[in-house]
Write an enzyme that holds these catalytic residues in place. Structure first.
Site, PDB file in Angstrom:
ATOM      1  N   PRO A   2      20.023  43.296  11.289  1.00  0.00           N
ATOM      2  CA  PRO A   2      20.832  43.804  12.402  1.00  0.00           C
ATOM      3  C   PRO A   2      20.772  42.864  13.601  1.00  0.00           C
ATOM      4  CG  PRO A   2      19.531  45.562  11.430  1.00  0.00           C
ATOM      5  CD  PRO A   2      19.054  44.284  10.803  1.00  0.00           C
ATOM      6  N   GLU A   3      21.935  42.647  14.234  1.00  0.00           N
ATOM      7  CA  GLU A   3      22.011  41.701  15.344  1.00  0.00           C
ATOM      8  C   GLU A   3      22.015  42.438  16.672  1.00  0.00           C
ATOM      9  OE1 GLU A   3      24.808  38.542  14.597  1.00  0.00           O
ATOM     10  OE2 GLU A   3      24.480  38.688  12.435  1.00  0.00           O
ATOM     11  N   LYS A  51      16.943  41.372  19.653  1.00  0.00           N
ATOM     12  CA  LYS A  51      16.823  42.181  18.447  1.00  0.00           C
ATOM     13  C   LYS A  51      15.608  43.097  18.490  1.00  0.00           C
ATOM     14  CE  LYS A  51      19.009  38.558  15.641  1.00  0.00           C
ATOM     15  NZ  LYS A  51      18.885  37.712  14.441  1.00  0.00           N
ATOM     16  N   ARG A 253      18.402  29.815   6.783  1.00  0.00           N
ATOM     17  CA  ARG A 253      19.298  30.964   6.802  1.00  0.00           C
ATOM     18  C   ARG A 253      20.613  30.565   6.139  1.00  0.00           C
ATOM     19  NH1 ARG A 253      17.889  33.932  11.379  1.00  0.00           N
ATOM     20  NH2 ARG A 253      19.383  35.526  10.722  1.00  0.00           N
TER      21      ARG A 253
END
Length: 294
Positions: A2-3, A51, A253
């Site tokens: 989740p950002e 975050k 990533r």
């Protein structure tokens, strides 16, 4: 993961439900924290920092949680809380009042610290893209500080600016036609400024609506230009969206991009055919240089 917009919205919902009301239950199912008695206590505020989630209590203690990859919070009316709901093995935090229950499920991190230390504990974070401390100039300086560092990698480093993850990095770079592997220090200041302004606008809207989208559309497979669309046609040029790793191991990533719109193949992309995400078979796509036969 989740950002920042998702975490901001999570904090806002928890804050509206829990703040200012005495807690009737506060259980932390996380190692040694599980044995602590934290009541009586009242929630002062639940806020986000990038975050990170911060749950401040009037006892001078802050509950710090991080969703990591799979975590989430759910709100349930107190009248719906049953012994079975409280026994959920995925439950890591349970905060109840007379009216509402906040359930932290599959959280990646749970910590307690003195509220006075929150600034120091999170001092490593860059300016929060959705926070009151947002500072465009500081963020741009941070991004350009690492000579030769790819802009996509720099955007994902929370020490440079807090809140952006792979969705907003991929989408922002695509919209601005910037290669994720372009050295941040070599990009014109105007390009980085325009990129960040665009991402701030999109993330602010997503925080308000609860919908992550960069295209302005809501339909299935219509919310993104590049993210999670590898193996599918680019909405701009009809070439194939691709995915490749960015950043050094073990912090590599995934980054989605269009080689035609964003300056060619990534240095970590071998150009082999890539199936659309979720596809089990069928035709796979490969990179074609601009102007080559299709």
């Amino acid at each position: 993961m989740p950002e920042g917009d998702t975490v901001w919205r999570t904090a806002d919902r928890l804050n509206r439900a829990l703040a200012g009301v005495p807690l009737t239950r506060l259980e932390l199912r996380w190692g040694e924290l599980g044995g602590l008695d934290l009541l009586p206590a009242t929630t002062l505020a639940v806020t986000s920092r990038g975050k990170h989630l911060l749950h401040d209590l009037d006892t001078g203690v802050t509950l710090h949680t991080h969703l990591r990859m799979e975590g989430s919070y759910r709100l349930r009316p107190a009248t719906e809380m049953t012994d079975r709901a409280r026994a959920n093995p995925q439950l890591r935090v349970l905060a109840e009042t007379a009216d509402w229950a906040g359930l932290g499920l599959r959280l990646g991190l749970v910590e307690l610290w003195p509220s006075s230390e929150s600034g120091q504990r999170l001092a490593h974070l860059g300016p929060d893209i959705l926070g009151a401390d947002w500072d465009l100039d500081r963020a741009m300086t941070n991004l350009r500080a690492g000579p030769g560092r790819p802009i996509g990698e720099a955007l994902l480093d929370q020490r440079n600016l807090a809140g952006i993850g792979t969705f907003w990095a991929s989408e922002g770079l695509f919209i601005r036609r910037i290669s994720p592997w372009a050295p941040a220090s070599a990009l014109p200041v105007e390009d980085i400024s325009a990129l960040l302004d665009r991402v701030v606008h999109l993330m602010t809207r997503a925080a308000a609506t609860g919908i992550q989208r960069s295209t302005g559309r809501d339909g299935r497979d219509e919310v993104a230009f590049a993210h999670a669309r590898s193996g599918r046609p680019c909405r701009r040029c009809n070439d194939t969206i691709r995915v490749a790793g960015i950043g050094p191991a073990p912090r590599t990533r995934t980054m989605f991009y269009c080689p035609t719109c964003q300056g060619g193949l990534a240095p970590t992309d071998d150009g082999r055919r890539q199936r659309p995400l979720g596809a089990s078979g069928g035709r796979r796509s490969t990179y074609r240089r601009p102007g080559s036969p299709r």
